[in-house]
Every structure is written in structure tokens, then in C-alpha cells.
Design an enzyme around this catalytic site. Structure first.
Site, PDB file in Angstrom:
ATOM      1  N   PHE A  17      40.158  48.701  42.764  1.00 30.18           N
ATOM      2  CA  PHE A  17      39.736  48.379  41.393  1.00 30.18           C
ATOM      3  C   PHE A  17      40.712  49.036  40.411  1.00 30.18           C
ATOM      4  O   PHE A  17      40.321  49.760  39.514  1.00 30.18           O
ATOM      5  CB  PHE A  17      38.294  48.847  41.125  1.00 30.18           C
ATOM      6  CG  PHE A  17      37.305  48.389  42.157  1.00 30.18           C
ATOM      7  CD1 PHE A  17      36.702  47.149  42.067  1.00 30.18           C
ATOM      8  CD2 PHE A  17      36.980  49.213  43.242  1.00 30.18           C
ATOM      9  CE1 PHE A  17      35.780  46.729  43.031  1.00 30.18           C
ATOM     10  CE2 PHE A  17      36.066  48.798  44.203  1.00 30.18           C
ATOM     11  CZ  PHE A  17      35.466  47.566  44.105  1.00 30.18           C
ATOM     12  N   ASP A  43      43.164  44.844  43.042  1.00 33.18           N
ATOM     13  CA  ASP A  43      42.238  44.333  42.028  1.00 33.18           C
ATOM     14  C   ASP A  43      42.074  42.836  42.263  1.00 33.18           C
ATOM     15  O   ASP A  43      42.969  42.182  42.794  1.00 33.18           O
ATOM     16  CB  ASP A  43      42.752  44.594  40.606  1.00 33.18           C
ATOM     17  CG  ASP A  43      41.618  44.608  39.591  1.00 33.18           C
ATOM     18  OD1 ASP A  43      41.163  45.697  39.194  1.00 33.18           O
ATOM     19  OD2 ASP A  43      41.163  43.504  39.194  1.00 33.18           O
ATOM     20  N   SER A  44      40.926  42.295  41.826  1.00 30.20           N
ATOM     21  CA  SER A  44      40.718  40.862  42.009  1.00 30.20           C
ATOM     22  C   SER A  44      41.272  40.067  40.838  1.00 30.20           C
ATOM     23  O   SER A  44      41.292  38.842  40.871  1.00 30.20           O
ATOM     24  CB  SER A  44      39.229  40.571  42.179  1.00 30.20           C
ATOM     25  OG  SER A  44      38.524  41.076  41.065  1.00 30.20           O
ATOM     26  N   ALA A  56      38.025  43.786  46.738  1.00 26.36           N
ATOM     27  CA  ALA A  56      38.113  45.116  47.353  1.00 26.36           C
ATOM     28  C   ALA A  56      37.128  45.272  48.518  1.00 26.36           C
ATOM     29  O   ALA A  56      37.419  45.967  49.487  1.00 26.36           O
ATOM     30  CB  ALA A  56      37.871  46.188  46.305  1.00 26.36           C
ATOM     31  N   ASP A 108      36.989  52.863  41.936  1.00 29.81           N
ATOM     32  CA  ASP A 108      36.513  52.868  40.536  1.00 29.81           C
ATOM     33  C   ASP A 108      36.021  51.465  40.175  1.00 29.81           C
ATOM     34  O   ASP A 108      36.619  50.774  39.346  1.00 29.81           O
ATOM     35  CB  ASP A 108      37.649  53.323  39.599  1.00 29.81           C
ATOM     36  CG  ASP A 108      37.190  53.412  38.154  1.00 29.81           C
ATOM     37  OD1 ASP A 108      35.975  53.518  37.913  1.00 29.81           O
ATOM     38  OD2 ASP A 108      38.061  53.381  37.248  1.00 29.81           O
ATOM     39  N   CYS A 163      30.282  53.905  36.949  1.00 29.56           N
ATOM     40  CA  CYS A 163      30.035  53.884  35.508  1.00 29.56           C
ATOM     41  C   CYS A 163      28.700  53.204  35.211  1.00 29.56           C
ATOM     42  O   CYS A 163      28.439  52.791  34.086  1.00 29.56           O
ATOM     43  CB  CYS A 163      31.190  53.211  34.765  1.00 29.56           C
ATOM     44  SG  CYS A 163      31.564  51.564  35.342  1.00 29.56           S
TER      45      CYS A 163
HETATM   46  N1  SAH Z   1      40.332  52.005  37.666  1.00 29.78           N
HETATM   47  C1  SAH Z   1      40.613  51.245  36.466  1.00 29.78           C
HETATM   48  C2  SAH Z   1      39.389  50.620  35.866  1.00 29.78           C
HETATM   49  C3  SAH Z   1      38.641  49.671  36.764  1.00 29.78           C
HETATM   50  S1  SAH Z   1      37.630  48.537  35.911  1.00 29.78           S
HETATM   51  C4  SAH Z   1      41.295  52.148  35.445  1.00 29.78           C
HETATM   52  O1  SAH Z   1      41.187  53.354  35.545  1.00 29.78           O
HETATM   53  O2  SAH Z   1      41.920  51.608  34.530  1.00 29.78           O
HETATM   54  C5  SAH Z   1      37.074  47.523  37.198  1.00 29.78           C
HETATM   55  C6  SAH Z   1      38.111  46.603  37.774  1.00 29.78           C
HETATM   56  O3  SAH Z   1      37.531  46.031  38.946  1.00 29.78           O
HETATM   57  C7  SAH Z   1      38.519  45.416  36.917  1.00 29.78           C
HETATM   58  O4  SAH Z   1      39.913  45.421  36.773  1.00 29.78           O
HETATM   59  C8  SAH Z   1      38.086  44.159  37.721  1.00 29.78           C
HETATM   60  O5  SAH Z   1      39.036  43.116  37.668  1.00 29.78           O
HETATM   61  C9  SAH Z   1      38.015  44.719  39.109  1.00 29.78           C
HETATM   62  N2  SAH Z   1      37.098  44.066  40.062  1.00 29.78           N
HETATM   63  C10 SAH Z   1      35.836  43.648  39.851  1.00 29.78           C
HETATM   64  N3  SAH Z   1      35.280  43.208  41.011  1.00 29.78           N
HETATM   65  C11 SAH Z   1      36.227  43.361  41.966  1.00 29.78           C
HETATM   66  C12 SAH Z   1      36.262  43.113  43.372  1.00 29.78           C
HETATM   67  N4  SAH Z   1      35.210  42.643  44.019  1.00 29.78           N
HETATM   68  N5  SAH Z   1      37.397  43.416  44.040  1.00 29.78           N
HETATM   69  C13 SAH Z   1      38.473  43.917  43.389  1.00 29.78           C
HETATM   70  N6  SAH Z   1      38.485  44.174  42.077  1.00 29.78           N
HETATM   71  C14 SAH Z   1      37.384  43.903  41.367  1.00 29.78           C
END
Ligand code: SAH
Length: 406
Positions: free
Chosen positions: A236, A257-258, A289, A309, A349
Site C-alpha cells: 500500500f 499498490d493497486s 496486496a 499501511d 487508520c
Molecule cells: N503508505 C502510503 C499511504 C497508503 S494509502 C503513504 O504513506 O503515503 C492506501 C493505499 O492503498 C492507496 O494508495 C490505495 O491505492 C492502496 N490500495 C487500496 N486497496 C489496495 C489493495 N487491495 N492492494 C494494494 N493497494 C491497495
């Protein structure tokens, strides 16, 4: 509809709250839900109201929303007149700025105003180097006079900064405010480069791939980099927040990331940092993820550092159990893949998942993975996102740094 009664000294509507609403305010919370209003008249959106309990005892002054489920956001326990509203807000903005200038000194980017935590409920203002990004989340902060107080204060405190308004269409809908585009309000710059712990990031408020950052993780990035080593996996990653910090101390980072647009900005951020200093190898992977962790752990892949995250899994209380199952799946797989001495930085969060529940989930994930794990640091949001003692919603972020001992 019955009209709200008016205060005798000025035409400020008075709202009577139920016993439950009154108890909440007396316990120090700032919100009263619409279902806890005993009597409302026909009150205009976004106005200053006086709040009283069913016996007529005054509980303070608040900003009213005619449409949100959070009908009342208390400003002060005092009963104030309309002419005191703008000076009170200005004083609080000044105090919020001063707090950041005192405690977020070493950063060019931080949250200047954090709504309830700064006793400015409904207003968020972030600073990205020389661009300020404002979000008005309520009818009250959409009022021209209130916005003017904010914009005047910002041009005085940060004369070098442009000011941009970020609009969340969903929130404007909930507040029954007319649709509006995100736009520059002051100055001519809507994009910049900002620096977090020496790592550089693009910010572009209006560009094709709108950028921004999770500024609440600023101090956790630095903490993660203190423990990180070897081969790292950042799940993420969004625009590379943790991943780029890890790349300063790890030989190889896989960042997942997705969202393709997020990863495109992450790659641009990588270039920005490569030009400035040595940076470990980074592979950006577009994937779900959950699937990736499952595949990698089944394949016996191992890491020395993993960051999790994810977005908030529990947006409401109702889905807490499902959310905890989601967290457990991620953390269990991560524990399985860490080499002895390996570090897991794991975040949530979701306000509805408490720190206690999160730690319990972590313990259970460690046990199921057959690992001995110690929690090295229990962390929250950075200092520019302080939590208000009696408004637990302001302390939503958990960030645990764990070490797999064996
Ligand atoms: N760690 C980042 C913030 C993450 S926000 C930082 O510190 O800047 C959450 C992220 O998760 C987003 O970018 C979203 O695109 C991604 N996301 C949501 N569901 C997901 C999944 N199933 N697999 C991978 N990424 C995902």
C-alpha cells in the site's frame, strides 16, 4: 416546522439537545448527532447556535449543519455573540499555526489546522512546502466570512505560499452545498516539490494526477527507516511514502499498490530522489496486496522489513469484525515472511479499530504464524495531527513497529 427559539440579546438560534447529547458535550466531546437534538427549529445552514440541555442550561456555542448527521460541532462552552465568532476563529487559527511553528519546525510540510484537534471543527489545512491546501468540511466553513478569516490569516502567516482549495464532492453533497471545483484561491502556484525527512515528493494540486500525501505518517516514515534493513516490502505504498524512506537504508525495496496513477507519481518521486542522493533499488509493483502477499508467502519469499499501511478497512462500527479479519490476514502473512530479526511496520487508520483491538489482532497473527514477536514502538500520527483528549475520532492512526525475534 417549529422555529428555533432565539437568544434574547441577539438573534442567535438556540438548540435544545437531548439528555444523551448533553452528556456527550459535558464529557468533553464536541459533536451532537442529529438524533440527539431534542428540538430544532428551522435553522439556517452553517450558523452560530447556542446549545442548551432540556432544562435550559446553557452548554455553549456551536456551528450548525442543517444536513449532516453531525448537526452540532461545539466551538466553546461559553455563550458567545455573533460579533465574537470571527475573532475567536482567528485566535484559534493563530494558535494552530504557532503550535506547528514550534513543534513541526524541521518540516516544510505538515497539517497546519486539524479540525476538532485545533478547536476549528470542519476545517483542515495542509502545508506542502509553499502550497497550502484547504478543505472546508462543513456548511459553516463554506461561509464567505469564515473563509475570509482563514485566507487572511494564511496570507499573513505564510505570505510566500499559494492557497488552494481541495473540494471533496461527496462531502459537499452530504452538507448540501452546491458543487464546486477545486481551485487556487491565492497566489499562482498549484504544484511544488516538498521534503519529508530529507526525502522529496511532487505535489500537484490541479495536475492530471492530483497528488498529496499522508502527512500524518511523517514521523513514522523516519521511525521505520531507523529499524529497516536488508530486503524490504512496502504494501500500500501510494506515491512511495514509506518505500522511498526505506530505499535510503535498504538494498532492495519492492513497493506495491493497486493504483497505477499512484505508482506513476511514486516513480517520478524516485527520480527526484535519485538525482539528489544514493537510493537503493526500488521495484514498483501494481497488484492487489492481499493476492501478492498470499502468492509470495506461499512461494516462500522472505524479507527483512515489511510495511503494511492499508486504507481504512472499518469505515463504520458495523464492519469492525471484517476489518480485523482483513488486518489479521495481512499481518499473518507478513510475519510468516520475515526473517529472524526482521521488522514489521504495521498501521491502521480505522478509528473504529482501537489500539487494544489492533494489538490483540497482531498477537493472534504472530501466534498463528508461529513467530515470537515484540512490539518495539507503539506510535500514532505525527505531532501536527494531535488528538483531542475527549474526541477519540481525532486519534485514529495506529502504527506499530514490531520485531520478529525468532
Ligand atoms: N503508505 C502510503 C499511504 C497508503 S494509502 C503513504 O504513506 O503515503 C492506501 C493505499 O492503498 C492507496 O494508495 C490505495 O491505492 C492502496 N490500495 C487500496 N486497496 C489496495 C489493495 N487491495 N492492494 C494494494 N493497494 C491497495
Amino acid at each position: 416546522m417549529q422555529r428555533g427559539s432565539l437568544s434574547s440579546h441577539e438573534s442567535i438560534p438556540v438548540i435544545t439537545v437531548s439528555a444523551r447529547g448533553a452528556t456527550r458535550l459535558k464529557a468533553g466531546h464536541l459533536w451532537v448527532y442529529r438524533s440527539d437534538l431534542a428540538k430544532t427549529g428551522d435553522i439556517a445552514p452553517g450558523v452560530l447556535v447556542h446549545v442548551q440541555d432540556e432544562r435550559g442550561r446553557k452548554l455553549g456555542s456551536a456551528l450548525y449543519s442543517s444536513s449532516s448527521q453531525i448537526a452540532i460541532r461545539l466551538l466553546t462552552s461559553a455563550v458567545i455573540v455573533e460579533s465574537k465568532l470571527l475573532p475567536l476563529l482567528r485566535e484559534r487559527i493563530d494558535r494552530a499555526v504557532q503550535f506547528r511553528k514550534q513543534f513541526a519546525r524541521d518540516a516544510d510540510s505538515y497539517r497546519v489546522i486539524f479540525s476538532e484537534a485545533d478547536l476549528l471543527p470542519g476545517l483542515i489545512l495542509d502545508k506542502y512546502n509553499d502550497v497550502l491546501s484547504m478543505q472546508a468540511l462543513t456548511q459553516a466553513f463554506d461561509r464567505d466570512d469564515l473563509r475570509r478569516v482563514v485566507t487572511d490569516a494564511m496570507s499573513e502567516h505564510f505570505p510566500e505560499c499559494s492557497l488552494f482549495e481541495r473540494v471533496d464532492p461527496h462531502i459537499r453533497q452530504l452538507e448540501q452545498l452546491p458543487a464546486r471545483e477545486s481551485q487556487l484561491i491565492q497566489g499562482g502556484r498549484s504544484s511544488t516539490i516538498f521534503t519529508v525527512n530529507g526525502v522529496r515528493f511532487h505535489f500537484d494540486a490541479l495536475g492530471g494526477q492530483k497528488t498529496g500525501a499522508f502527512l500524518d505518517q511523517r514521523e513514522n516514515y523516519a521511525a521505520a527507516a531507523r529499524y529497516a534493513h536488508g530486503e524490504a516490502l512496502d504494501c500500500f505504498t501510494y506515491q512511495g511514502g514509506f518505500g522511498l524512506h526505506l530505499a535510503r537504508v535498504c538494498g532492495k525495496v519492492t513497493a506495491v499498490d493497486s493504483s497505477r496513477p499512484a505508482l506513476e507519481v511514486a516513480e517520478q518521486n524516485e527520480q527526484l530522489n535519485r538525482a539528489a542522493h544514493v537510493c537503493g533499488e526500488i521495484e514498483w509493483v501494481e497488484a492487489n496486496a492481499f493476492d501478492l502477499l498470499k502468492d509470495y508467502s506461499t512461494a516462500g519469499q522472505q524479507y527483512d522489513t515489511i510495511v503494511l499501511d492499508p486504507p481504512a478497512f472499518a469505515k463504520t462500527k458495523r464492519v469492525v469484525d471484517t476489518a480485523i479479519r482483513g488486518y489479521k490476514e495481512l499481518n499473518l502473512r507478513a510475519f510468516k515472511m520475515l526473517r529472524p530479526g526482521g521488522v514489521l511496520v504495521t498501521c491502521s487508520c480505522s478509528f473504529h479499530v482501537s489500539e487494544g483491538e489492533f494489538l490483540e489482532m497482531l498477537g493472534s497473527a504472530a501466534a498463528d504464524a508461529g513467530r515470537r514477536v515484540r512490539v518495539v514502538e507503539k506510535r500514532g500520527a505525527a505531532i501536527d495531527h494531535p488528538g483531542l483528549a475527549n474526541v477519540p475520532e481525532t486519534a485514529y492512526l495506529k502504527c506499530m513497529i514490531c520485531q520478529v525475534i525468532e
